[in-house]
Design an enzyme around this catalytic site. Structure first.
Site, PDB file in Angstrom:
ATOM      1  CB  SER A   1      48.612  78.184  24.684  1.00 50.76           C
ATOM      2  OG  SER A   1      49.177  78.108  23.416  1.00 50.76           O
TER       3      SER A   1
ATOM      4  CG  HIS B   1      44.120  75.851  22.459  1.00 51.85           C
ATOM      5  ND1 HIS B   1      44.382  75.288  23.686  1.00 51.85           N
ATOM      6  CD2 HIS B   1      45.329  76.048  21.879  1.00 51.85           C
ATOM      7  CE1 HIS B   1      45.672  75.158  23.844  1.00 51.85           C
ATOM      8  NE2 HIS B   1      46.275  75.604  22.758  1.00 51.85           N
TER       9      HIS B   1
ATOM     10  CD  GLU C   1      41.529  73.748  26.090  1.00 51.90           C
ATOM     11  OE1 GLU C   1      42.568  74.278  25.658  1.00 51.90           O
ATOM     12  OE2 GLU C   1      41.409  73.351  27.274  1.00 51.90           O
TER      13      GLU C   1
ATOM     14  CG  ASN D   1      48.595  74.802  27.552  1.00 47.67           C
ATOM     15  OD1 ASN D   1      49.457  73.928  27.421  1.00 47.67           O
ATOM     16  ND2 ASN D   1      48.104  75.464  26.532  1.00 47.67           N
TER      17      ASN D   1
HETATM   18  N1  CAA Z   1      51.541  66.837   8.631  1.00 51.80           N
HETATM   19  C1  CAA Z   1      51.099  65.668   8.125  1.00 51.80           C
HETATM   20  N2  CAA Z   1      51.454  64.472   8.628  1.00 51.80           N
HETATM   21  C2  CAA Z   1      52.296  64.475   9.684  1.00 51.80           C
HETATM   22  C3  CAA Z   1      52.793  65.660  10.258  1.00 51.80           C
HETATM   23  C4  CAA Z   1      52.371  66.882   9.677  1.00 51.80           C
HETATM   24  N3  CAA Z   1      52.763  68.073  10.161  1.00 51.80           N
HETATM   25  N4  CAA Z   1      53.593  65.336  11.321  1.00 51.80           N
HETATM   26  C5  CAA Z   1      53.595  64.002  11.389  1.00 51.80           C
HETATM   27  N5  CAA Z   1      52.822  63.477  10.421  1.00 51.80           N
HETATM   28  C6  CAA Z   1      52.530  62.073  10.159  1.00 51.80           C
HETATM   29  C7  CAA Z   1      53.769  61.339   9.697  1.00 51.80           C
HETATM   30  O1  CAA Z   1      53.909  61.406   8.302  1.00 51.80           O
HETATM   31  C8  CAA Z   1      53.459  59.923  10.150  1.00 51.80           C
HETATM   32  O2  CAA Z   1      52.599  59.293   9.234  1.00 51.80           O
HETATM   33  P1  CAA Z   1      52.679  57.695   9.026  1.00 51.80           P
HETATM   34  O3  CAA Z   1      52.351  57.079  10.344  1.00 51.80           O
HETATM   35  O4  CAA Z   1      51.645  57.445   7.977  1.00 51.80           O
HETATM   36  O5  CAA Z   1      54.084  57.455   8.570  1.00 51.80           O
HETATM   37  C9  CAA Z   1      52.670  60.134  11.435  1.00 51.80           C
HETATM   38  O6  CAA Z   1      52.165  61.457  11.394  1.00 51.80           O
HETATM   39  C10 CAA Z   1      53.540  59.970  12.650  1.00 51.80           C
HETATM   40  O7  CAA Z   1      54.682  60.815  12.521  1.00 51.80           O
HETATM   41  P2  CAA Z   1      56.193  60.343  12.746  1.00 51.80           P
HETATM   42  O8  CAA Z   1      56.351  58.919  12.341  1.00 51.80           O
HETATM   43  O9  CAA Z   1      57.088  61.367  12.132  1.00 51.80           O
HETATM   44  O10 CAA Z   1      56.475  60.489  14.288  1.00 51.80           O
HETATM   45  P3  CAA Z   1      55.557  60.170  15.528  1.00 51.80           P
HETATM   46  O11 CAA Z   1      54.852  58.857  15.399  1.00 51.80           O
HETATM   47  O12 CAA Z   1      56.393  60.433  16.728  1.00 51.80           O
HETATM   48  O13 CAA Z   1      54.441  61.303  15.464  1.00 51.80           O
HETATM   49  C11 CAA Z   1      53.764  63.368  16.357  1.00 51.80           C
HETATM   50  C12 CAA Z   1      54.789  62.642  15.502  1.00 51.80           C
HETATM   51  C13 CAA Z   1      52.413  63.370  15.616  1.00 51.80           C
HETATM   52  C14 CAA Z   1      54.265  64.798  16.528  1.00 51.80           C
HETATM   53  C15 CAA Z   1      53.617  62.621  17.719  1.00 51.80           C
HETATM   54  O14 CAA Z   1      54.890  62.457  18.288  1.00 51.80           O
HETATM   55  C16 CAA Z   1      52.741  63.342  18.704  1.00 51.80           C
HETATM   56  O15 CAA Z   1      51.525  63.292  18.634  1.00 51.80           O
HETATM   57  N6  CAA Z   1      53.392  64.008  19.678  1.00 51.80           N
HETATM   58  C17 CAA Z   1      52.687  64.747  20.727  1.00 51.80           C
HETATM   59  C18 CAA Z   1      52.282  66.077  20.220  1.00 51.80           C
HETATM   60  C19 CAA Z   1      51.529  66.848  21.249  1.00 51.80           C
HETATM   61  O16 CAA Z   1      51.365  66.500  22.408  1.00 51.80           O
HETATM   62  N7  CAA Z   1      51.057  68.014  20.804  1.00 51.80           N
HETATM   63  C20 CAA Z   1      50.352  68.928  21.643  1.00 51.80           C
HETATM   64  C21 CAA Z   1      51.278  70.021  22.032  1.00 51.80           C
HETATM   65  S1  CAA Z   1      50.449  71.220  23.008  1.00 51.80           S
HETATM   66  C22 CAA Z   1      49.877  72.309  21.868  1.00 51.80           C
HETATM   67  O17 CAA Z   1      50.086  72.233  20.706  1.00 51.80           O
HETATM   68  C23 CAA Z   1      49.041  73.416  22.326  1.00 51.80           C
HETATM   69  C24 CAA Z   1      49.478  74.235  23.427  1.00 51.80           C
HETATM   70  O18 CAA Z   1      48.635  74.950  23.909  1.00 51.80           O
HETATM   71  C25 CAA Z   1      50.827  74.341  23.919  1.00 51.80           C
END
Ligand code: CAA
Length: 264
Positions: free
Chosen positions: A100, A121, A133, A171
């Site tokens: 990250s 990334h 990324e 980040n």
């Molecule tokens: N595998 C497969 N499908 C998944 C899943 C997984 N691990 N996680 C969620 N899903 C699917 C769910 O089954 C759901 O599908 P349907 O719409 O068909 O029902 C869909 O994705 C949405 O999930 P939820 O209904 O459970 O909940 P949500 O709508 O809140 O989505 C989330 C969950 C995808 C995590 C969403 O909240 C999200 O995008 N959050 C932001 C995440 C983010 O910003 N990530 C970046 C972090 S920074 C990083 O990773 C890197 C770094 O350098 C720090």
């Protein structure tokens, strides 16, 4: 994240060897991958068994065309791994890091193939989020960057290229936002729910910064802020003391069952 990366690479038809120094980590990752693949299969994705058949656990580094490293955010640990990978993988193999924030240039520098070292990334949850990324170290060749851009596309992701400056692009933007939310909580400006509701409903973010920090891991958030702080030498990037305190207490977020919120 290593499991998520292995999952998307295996789902694209490639064979993947997974290794983790922590006993049981690969087994846990395989369980998470199966649950994720089952969700995706309901929506027309590949058969979980078929994808998982392409993933095998290995005991240590093995020869491969590509390594994607996703170990702890610690520069020395990553450098040690890149040194070993450089000795084990064939000279034409690409060594990529999912870091990250650790400088890719410093990982490239410990190998005899710096032009074949690159940042790849991914974003959590890897099977869902589209971005990769692609981070070019000072030494990364155009050929290597192009190969990783092409691979990201073949995995169904959208690549975006960045240069190797602290925090890259993702980040440098995201982590000060998370850190500021922790300051707002520490200073009693609002409760966690209110802070997250403001980001979710006010800015249309899928989740608020504190819930997101729990997803990323508070230890990882602190490590990234430290890289920004040291890399830019600007006090505005100092990790929030509340984040440090939670990490010291073992409240690392979802992975430890408690961070800003509690998880069953
Ligand atoms: N595998 C497969 N499908 C998944 C899943 C997984 N691990 N996680 C969620 N899903 C699917 C769910 O089954 C759901 O599908 P349907 O719409 O068909 O029902 C869909 O994705 C949405 O999930 P939820 O209904 O459970 O909940 P949500 O709508 O809140 O989505 C989330 C969950 C995808 C995590 C969403 O909240 C999200 O995008 N959050 C932001 C995440 C983010 O910003 N990530 C970046 C972090 S920074 C990083 O990773 C890197 C770094 O350098 C720090």
């Amino acid at each position: 994240m290593g499991g998520g990366i292995a999952q998307v690479v295996a789902a694209s038809g490639r064979r993947v060897s997974l290794h983790d120094e922590v006993a049981g980590a690969v087994e846990r990752a395989l369980g998470t991958m199966r649950r994720s693949l089952e969700k995706l299969a309901e929506k027309g994705g590949a058969e979980p068994d078929e994808v998982l058949a392409r993933v095998s656990e290995v005991d240590g580094l093995v020869p491969a065309d590509l390594m994607i490293e996703a170990v702890v955010e610690d520069a020395e640990v990553k450098q040690g791994l890149f040194r070993r990978a450089d000795e084990t993988l064939p000279p034409e193999a690409i060594l990529a890091s999912n870091t990250s924030s650790i400088p890719i240039t410093s990982l490239a520098a410990v190998t005899a193939r710096p032009e074949r070292v690159v940042g790849m990334h991914f974003f959590n949850p890897v099977p869902v989020l589209k971005l990769v990324e692609v981070v070019r170290a000072v030494q990364t060749s155009d050929e290597t960057a192009a190969a990783i851009v092409a691979l990201a596309e073949q995995l169904g992701k959208v690549p975006a290229e960045a240069r190797d400056f602290p925090g890259f692009v993702s980040n440098r933007i995201l982590m000060p936002f998370v850190n500021e939310a922790a300051y707002a909580l520490m200073e009693g400006v609002a409760e966690p729910d209110a802070i997250d509701t403001i980001a979710k409903l006010g800015f249309a973010h899928p989740m608020g910064p504190l819930a997101l920090a729990d997803l990323i891991g508070l230890d990882t958030c602190v490590a990234i802020m430290e890289v920004l702080h040291e890399g830019f030498g600007d006090p505005k990037y100092a990790p929030c003391p509340l984040l440090r305190q939670y990490v010291a207490a073992g409240r690392l977020g979802r992975k430890s069952g408690r961070g800003f919120y509690e998880y069953a």
